[in-house]
Design an enzyme around this catalytic site. Structure first.
Site, mmCIF file in Angstrom:
data_model
loop_
_atom_site.group_PDB
_atom_site.id
_atom_site.type_symbol
_atom_site.label_atom_id
_atom_site.label_comp_id
_atom_site.label_asym_id
_atom_site.label_seq_id
_atom_site.Cartn_x
_atom_site.Cartn_y
_atom_site.Cartn_z
ATOM 1 N N GLY A 93 42.755 -94.943 -51.727
ATOM 2 C CA GLY A 93 43.407 -95.074 -52.356
ATOM 3 C C GLY A 93 42.448 -94.962 -53.350
ATOM 4 N N TYR B 54 47.561 -92.142 -34.246
ATOM 5 C CA TYR B 54 48.056 -91.348 -35.687
ATOM 6 C C TYR B 54 49.929 -90.505 -35.403
ATOM 7 C CZ TYR B 54 48.770 -88.354 -39.419
ATOM 8 O OH TYR B 54 49.346 -88.419 -40.850
ATOM 9 N N PHE C 116 35.115 -75.552 -35.092
ATOM 10 C CA PHE C 116 35.393 -76.046 -34.246
ATOM 11 C C PHE C 116 35.987 -75.619 -32.909
ATOM 12 C CE2 PHE C 116 36.149 -80.445 -36.641
ATOM 13 C CZ PHE C 116 34.728 -80.940 -36.325
ATOM 14 N N ASP D 58 43.028 -80.480 -30.812
ATOM 15 C CA ASP D 58 43.392 -79.808 -31.603
ATOM 16 C C ASP D 58 44.421 -78.842 -30.863
ATOM 17 O OD1 ASP D 58 42.464 -80.502 -34.390
ATOM 18 O OD2 ASP D 58 41.183 -79.154 -34.380
HETATM 19 N N1 UDP Z 1 37.950 -77.884 -38.582
HETATM 20 C C1 UDP Z 1 36.212 -77.383 -38.178
HETATM 21 N N2 UDP Z 1 35.990 -77.928 -38.182
HETATM 22 C C2 UDP Z 1 35.374 -79.437 -39.802
HETATM 23 C C3 UDP Z 1 36.457 -79.807 -39.761
HETATM 24 C C4 UDP Z 1 38.085 -78.925 -39.148
HETATM 25 O O1 UDP Z 1 36.350 -76.239 -37.738
HETATM 26 O O2 UDP Z 1 34.787 -79.472 -39.896
HETATM 27 C C5 UDP Z 1 39.178 -76.998 -38.678
HETATM 28 C C6 UDP Z 1 40.071 -77.558 -37.631
HETATM 29 O O3 UDP Z 1 39.709 -77.234 -35.784
HETATM 30 C C7 UDP Z 1 41.791 -77.551 -37.441
HETATM 31 C C8 UDP Z 1 41.371 -77.294 -38.907
HETATM 32 O O4 UDP Z 1 40.170 -77.174 -38.854
HETATM 33 O O5 UDP Z 1 41.619 -76.134 -36.926
HETATM 34 C C9 UDP Z 1 41.702 -77.645 -40.040
HETATM 35 O O6 UDP Z 1 40.893 -79.123 -39.682
HETATM 36 P P1 UDP Z 1 41.659 -80.405 -40.319
HETATM 37 O O7 UDP Z 1 41.063 -81.588 -40.055
HETATM 38 O O8 UDP Z 1 41.337 -80.075 -42.440
HETATM 39 O O9 UDP Z 1 42.984 -80.451 -40.364
HETATM 40 P P2 UDP Z 1 44.010 -80.180 -39.119
HETATM 41 O O10 UDP Z 1 44.859 -79.218 -38.767
HETATM 42 O O11 UDP Z 1 43.365 -81.237 -37.997
HETATM 43 O O12 UDP Z 1 45.020 -81.806 -39.933
#
Ligand code: UDP
Length: 340
Positions: A35, A156, A223, A300
């Site tokens: 926080g 998580y 990713f 993911d």
């Molecule tokens: N993502 C990405 N590059 C990054 C961070 C996230 O390509 O540096 C992609 C991740 O694979 C997902 C989307 O962005 O498909 C959202 O990711 P985030 O971590 O923001 O939230 P999540 O969906 O994991 O809760």
């Protein structure tokens, strides 16, 4: 008085601001591990630094006996406090089960004990859960309703799922009234630019792209570009943090009027791919974002989109600020102020 645990965090702080705007008396409990102390100063809210799992402290607060409560009993608890890094939870599950599960369990026990002691209407709890409890949904389940089978795939997600189960059991045994919100991708910032997303380390897509736009990062890693989606990148349902905050007020009002147990997805029903997010950020910021394609991130799902008709039908909630441009505009305003 409303107790907000984790009120110095991202979604918590926006909810505290909205509660106060609506005239609620609020006290925040936060351990300040993730926080932000300056959010508390900006909110100008009674604040207690401590753990949600500290039974004695919670008991004192619920009774109104803590000095920050000014003798006001707690009438509802909004429980945000949790660790929320998926990768970290895989490496150190003990940390997640201890804080998220044991801490929340202890809080729930204190809430039920205090309700019993008062012998009047039980104290409701509003709990932050997540679409991560759905795991990797089948494509037939998109958009995801609350009835979709929950199969979390990391500690998580499992820690949140476990608390959902405990809340259900407590509602049956001790008549604990509850609202469980399963958030999809929280995004955006307070339109004033004085509250927003600040994670350390940052792992979320939008703030990382904004970092690249500000020149704090060379590029954004994508990713995976071989998903079965229109452009090969993952699709997510981004919801403005202010819309999440307003859902908490509605949830609170619902459970005060009509005691019971409710579970709602909170998203928009619309999904955007990683490439679409980058494109919108380039438009809003006027910056060219360098991208680097890397491997898929383990765990993911390709597409996560919420069906939010239940929240609309039961609470009358709908997203008002979650147009993608509005989300990015607000996030950018905040990001420049905070990180430039
Ligand atoms: N993502 C990405 N590059 C990054 C961070 C996230 O390509 O540096 C992609 C991740 O694979 C997902 C989307 O962005 O498909 C959202 O990711 P985030 O971590 O923001 O939230 P999540 O969906 O994991 O809760």
């Amino acid at each position: 008085m409303i107790l907000v645990t984790g009120g110095a965090g991202y979604i918590g702080s926006h909810t505290v601001r909205l509660l106060m705007d609506k005239g609620y008396d609020v006290v925040v409990l936060d351990n300040l591990v993730h926080g932000q102390k300056d959010f508390i100063e900006r909110l100008n809210v009674p604040f207690i630094q401590g753990e949600a799992g500290d039974g004695n402290l919670i008991s004192t607060i619920l009774k109104g006996s803590h000095k920050e409560c000014c003798s006001k009993e707690i009438e509802a608890v909004i429980h945000f406090a949790a660790y929320a890094y998926v990768g970290e939870s895989v490496k150190d599950p003990a940390k997640y089960y201890k804080n998220n599960v044991t801490g929340s369990l202890s809080l729930l026990i204190e809430v039920c004990n205090e309700s019993k002691r008062r012998n009047s209407a039980p104290i409701p709890i509003i709990f932050s859960s997540t679409c991560a409890t759905y795991g990797i949904p089948e494509s037939i389940d998109i958009p995801i309703t609350e009835k979709c089978i929950q199969k979390p795939i990391n500690p998580y997600g499992r820690s949140k799922y476990m608390i959902e189960q405990i809340i259900h059991d407590f509602s049956v045994a001790y008549s604990l009234p509850s609202v469980i919100f399963r958030y999809f991708n929280a995004a955006g910032a307070h339109p004033s630019g004085d509250l927003g997303e600040h994670h350390d380390p940052e792992t979320h897509l939008i703030p990382l792209i904004l970092d690249a736009a500000l020149g704090r990062k060379e590029n954004i890693e994508i990713f995976g570009c071989d998903y079965e989606t229109k452009d090969g990148t993952c699709i997510r349902d981004y919801i403005h943090v202010q819309d999440l905050a307003s859902a908490h007020i509605m949830g609170l009002e619902l459970v005060k009027k009509k005691t019971g147990n409710y579970t709602f997805n909170l998203g928009t029903g619309t999904g955007y791919s990683v490439l679409q997010i980058i494109e919108e950020i380039e438009k809003v910021t006027g910056e060219n974002i360098k991208v680097k394609y890397t491997n898929r991130r383990i765990g993911d799902p390709s597409v996560l989109i919420a069906d939010c008709s239940k929240a609309r039908n039961v609470m009358g909630w709908k997203p008002e600020m979650s147009d993608l441009k509005k989300i990015i505009d607000d996030a950018w305003k905040w990001h420049k102020i905070r990180f430039k």
